[in-house]
Design a protein around this motif. Structure first.
Motif, mmCIF file in Angstrom:
data_model
loop_
_atom_site.group_PDB
_atom_site.id
_atom_site.type_symbol
_atom_site.label_atom_id
_atom_site.label_comp_id
_atom_site.label_asym_id
_atom_site.label_seq_id
_atom_site.Cartn_x
_atom_site.Cartn_y
_atom_site.Cartn_z
ATOM 1 N N ASN A 135 0.843 -1.196 0.000
ATOM 2 C CA ASN A 135 0.000 0.000 0.000
ATOM 3 C C ASN A 135 0.877 1.246 0.000
ATOM 4 O O ASN A 135 1.509 1.559 1.005
ATOM 5 C CB ASN A 135 -0.902 0.017 1.241
ATOM 6 N N ILE A 137 1.537 5.291 -2.281
ATOM 7 C CA ILE A 137 1.107 6.231 -3.315
ATOM 8 C C ILE A 137 2.354 6.807 -3.965
ATOM 9 O O ILE A 137 3.253 7.293 -3.284
ATOM 10 C CB ILE A 137 0.256 7.369 -2.715
ATOM 11 N N ILE A 151 -2.896 -0.349 -3.888
ATOM 12 C CA ILE A 151 -3.661 -0.845 -2.748
ATOM 13 C C ILE A 151 -3.652 -2.374 -2.819
ATOM 14 O O ILE A 151 -3.933 -2.941 -3.881
ATOM 15 C CB ILE A 151 -5.100 -0.279 -2.776
ATOM 16 N N ASP A 252 -4.380 14.517 3.082
ATOM 17 C CA ASP A 252 -5.692 14.104 2.566
ATOM 18 C C ASP A 252 -5.597 12.766 1.838
ATOM 19 O O ASP A 252 -6.504 11.929 1.939
ATOM 20 C CB ASP A 252 -6.260 15.168 1.618
ATOM 21 N N PHE A 253 -4.516 12.552 1.115
ATOM 22 C CA PHE A 253 -4.373 11.276 0.394
ATOM 23 C C PHE A 253 -4.274 10.115 1.396
ATOM 24 O O PHE A 253 -4.799 9.029 1.151
ATOM 25 C CB PHE A 253 -3.123 11.269 -0.502
ATOM 26 N N ALA A 255 -5.650 9.982 4.309
ATOM 27 C CA ALA A 255 -6.991 9.724 4.852
ATOM 28 C C ALA A 255 -7.795 8.836 3.911
ATOM 29 O O ALA A 255 -8.718 8.145 4.324
ATOM 30 C CB ALA A 255 -7.729 11.039 5.092
ATOM 31 N N PHE A 256 -7.449 8.827 2.655
ATOM 32 C CA PHE A 256 -8.144 7.973 1.690
ATOM 33 C C PHE A 256 -7.684 6.523 1.826
ATOM 34 O O PHE A 256 -8.465 5.645 2.156
ATOM 35 C CB PHE A 256 -7.877 8.483 0.272
ATOM 36 N N SER A 257 -6.399 6.272 1.601
ATOM 37 C CA SER A 257 -5.986 4.874 1.456
ATOM 38 C C SER A 257 -5.003 4.382 2.515
ATOM 39 O O SER A 257 -4.545 3.247 2.442
ATOM 40 C CB SER A 257 -5.386 4.657 0.070
ATOM 41 N N ALA A 258 -4.691 5.202 3.520
ATOM 42 C CA ALA A 258 -3.800 4.778 4.608
ATOM 43 C C ALA A 258 -2.579 4.011 4.096
ATOM 44 O O ALA A 258 -2.381 2.848 4.435
ATOM 45 C CB ALA A 258 -4.569 3.935 5.635
ATOM 46 N N GLU A 260 1.401 2.884 3.444
ATOM 47 C CA GLU A 260 2.608 2.754 4.252
ATOM 48 C C GLU A 260 3.557 3.909 3.952
ATOM 49 O O GLU A 260 4.248 4.401 4.844
ATOM 50 C CB GLU A 260 3.287 1.421 3.901
ATOM 51 N N TRP A 291 -2.226 8.844 12.486
ATOM 52 C CA TRP A 291 -1.190 8.664 11.463
ATOM 53 C C TRP A 291 0.051 9.541 11.667
ATOM 54 O O TRP A 291 1.031 9.395 10.941
ATOM 55 C CB TRP A 291 -1.775 8.933 10.072
#
Lengths: 321, 321
Positions: A135, A137, A151, A252-253, A255-258, A260, A291
């Motif tokens: 996980n 980004i 993801i 904000d990103f 908060a979307f996909s948590a 690593e 987080w």
């Protein structure tokens, strides 16, 4: 002999880079052709196929290619098409069935295609800084701001194949800068190479602050990086501002996909030393408590000259899955 | 006999609802126990297990339960725990191994646990408005703003199990309202039931606009909804503002995961008639061209009285996958 090699093709607005790559991410043979000298796609595909055959021969890999991965602007993984790519002469209008065209010119070898930021994410997961991560980004800081979201070990393509346009999330809600996409306030309008140069130009106009950048005609992000390395205060402030903008959006990103980690790649990511501090500070200020201090910011570990080819090639390893 | 039934348990701050559910989403038997009369978790689990056995008997489902799904605030799918849930007396401090505690009290039946918004998303995908959808975002508009994100048919849990906190993305970057989470400008501070009441109170103070709401002591979102139905202009403007805030944030969410639809659920979603217009308008204004007019906004199709149980129960169908 097992099919142990793949080909990566990175379609850029001016040039197309392609290379034969092994499972460890070594580029065994590579070459470059022009993208911008063709008004239609067919002769371009023709030359691309010839170049591909040449490097496959060079690498001694005939009959040994598992598949082809392509990274291209506006590339759609689901359909294998390039849709309305503004920076490619033959791709500007309509939908080009790129994967199909290429595959049929090279004996039906499977071709996987996605956009350049997604390709970079797969590359980083396969060979680079995100190895072992399920996980994360990927944010590409180049002419624009691109993103590839992973993801559970897989790129997020979404319902239509176009997921992951984080450069076009809103960083400034009111009175934001106009973005190339026609909207205002996009992250890309501030944190791309072009956005950073724009910040410097705005600040030079609005203040009297002394800066080595004042003597330049056409400021680029590279000029600002060089000035920052020389201790130029305005240049340093530009990176501080840019890093803080990124960090707040990253919160904000998360908060979307948590994820690593958030992995940074692209020309502007070279300014790591000036960006990492403000990014981490602003991100942690903006994150939910759970987080804070837990999300890693890491920089690409792919050799820059090979990165585009590696990213695209990594897609081809996924073809049989 | 096949194990054809599941149990859904919705843990709320005041009460816990539980029911036996079949594969079509019919609640065969249900009951409610108090959540808030226990300071420690053990006696609560004791009563919950008794209540569960009772409804299983009532439904004639002994030996026929495939698994238990639990939706709970701060529930973590990976660990089966409830961590520091501020609104639950026995859950306020530390980490409660809820799934394990419950499973061991009911003969080792498998227990899956997640937060309430994720449970709602699975419920909607299994029985409701998102049937057949592989990519959608569930937004729950209740006391807070929660979210459950579905990508490729699966809930996004992220690296740590806490993904999908879209209520705590930043809707107002500067001078935003203080949120319960301690930060400012969160979407939840504007678009939850509490946020909507706050908007109304602020506007009543700041303007002289006539409104039926002026006569009320403690305005709730329900009051505003009733006033809007009576044509109260200020109440209508509150929903317009709320819908526009949601729509602009939704555009950013779409840029992340390119969903087929955004599904709205929760008490405030009852005001559908006043929210749908401004949401769609603001979202489409803010979306990248490629998505304009293409993202569906849909409202939950689960019967409201059953929805919490159904959402939680749907998790249990996933247990064997």
């Amino acid at each position: 002999m097992d099919s142990q090699l793949v080909v990566g093709i990175d379609v850029g607005g001016q040039t197309t880079k392609l290379g034969v790559v092994d499972a460890r991410g070594t580029v065994l043979a590579q070459t470059v052709i022009r993208t911008d000298t063709y008004d239609t796609v067919e002769p371009y595909i023709e030359e691309l196929a010839e170049a591909l055959k040449k490097i496959v021969r060079e690498a001694g890999a005939e009959g040994n290619i598992r598949g082809i991965g392509v990274g291209a602007p506006n590339g759609n993984y689901y359909t294998g098409t390039i849709a309305d790519a503004p920076n490619i002469a033959w791709g500007r209008k309509g939908i080009i069935p790129f994967a199909k065209l290429l595959s049929s010119r090279i004996g039906g070898l499977p071709v996987a295609l996605t956009n350049d930021a997604n390709a970079a994410a797969v590359g980083e997961m396969t060979y680079g800084a995100a190895r072992g991560m399920k996980n994360f980004i990927m944010i590409t800081l180049g002419t624009g701001v691109g993103s590839g979201i992973v993801i559970n070990g897989e790129i997020v393509y979404g319902h239509d194949g176009f997921a992951g346009e984080l450069g076009h999330t809103t960083a400034v809600r009111n009175n934001g800068r106009i973005c190339n996409c026609g909207r205002t306030g996009c992250l890309e309008a501030y944190c791309s190479a072009i956005g950073v140069a724009r910040t410097a130009r705005e600040w030079l106009q609005l203040t009297n602050e002394p800066s080595a950048l004042r003597s330049l005609d056409n400021i680029t992000s590279k000029d600002i990086y060089e000035a920052a390395k020389d201790g130029d205060k305005l240049a340093l402030k530009v990176f501080d501002f840019t890093g803080r903008m990124l960090g707040r959006s990253f919160a904000d990103f998360v908060a979307f996909s948590a994820p690593e980690a958030i992995v940074l790649f692209g020309g502007l990511a070279r300014a790591k030393e000036f960006l990492i501090g403000p990014i981490e500070e602003a991100m942690n200020e903006s994150l939910l408590n759970l987080w804070k201090g837990k999300i890693k910011i890491v920089f690409s570990q792919l050799k820059e000259s090979d990165a585009a080819i590696l990213g695209a090639s990594a897609l081809a390893w996924e073809l049989d899955k």
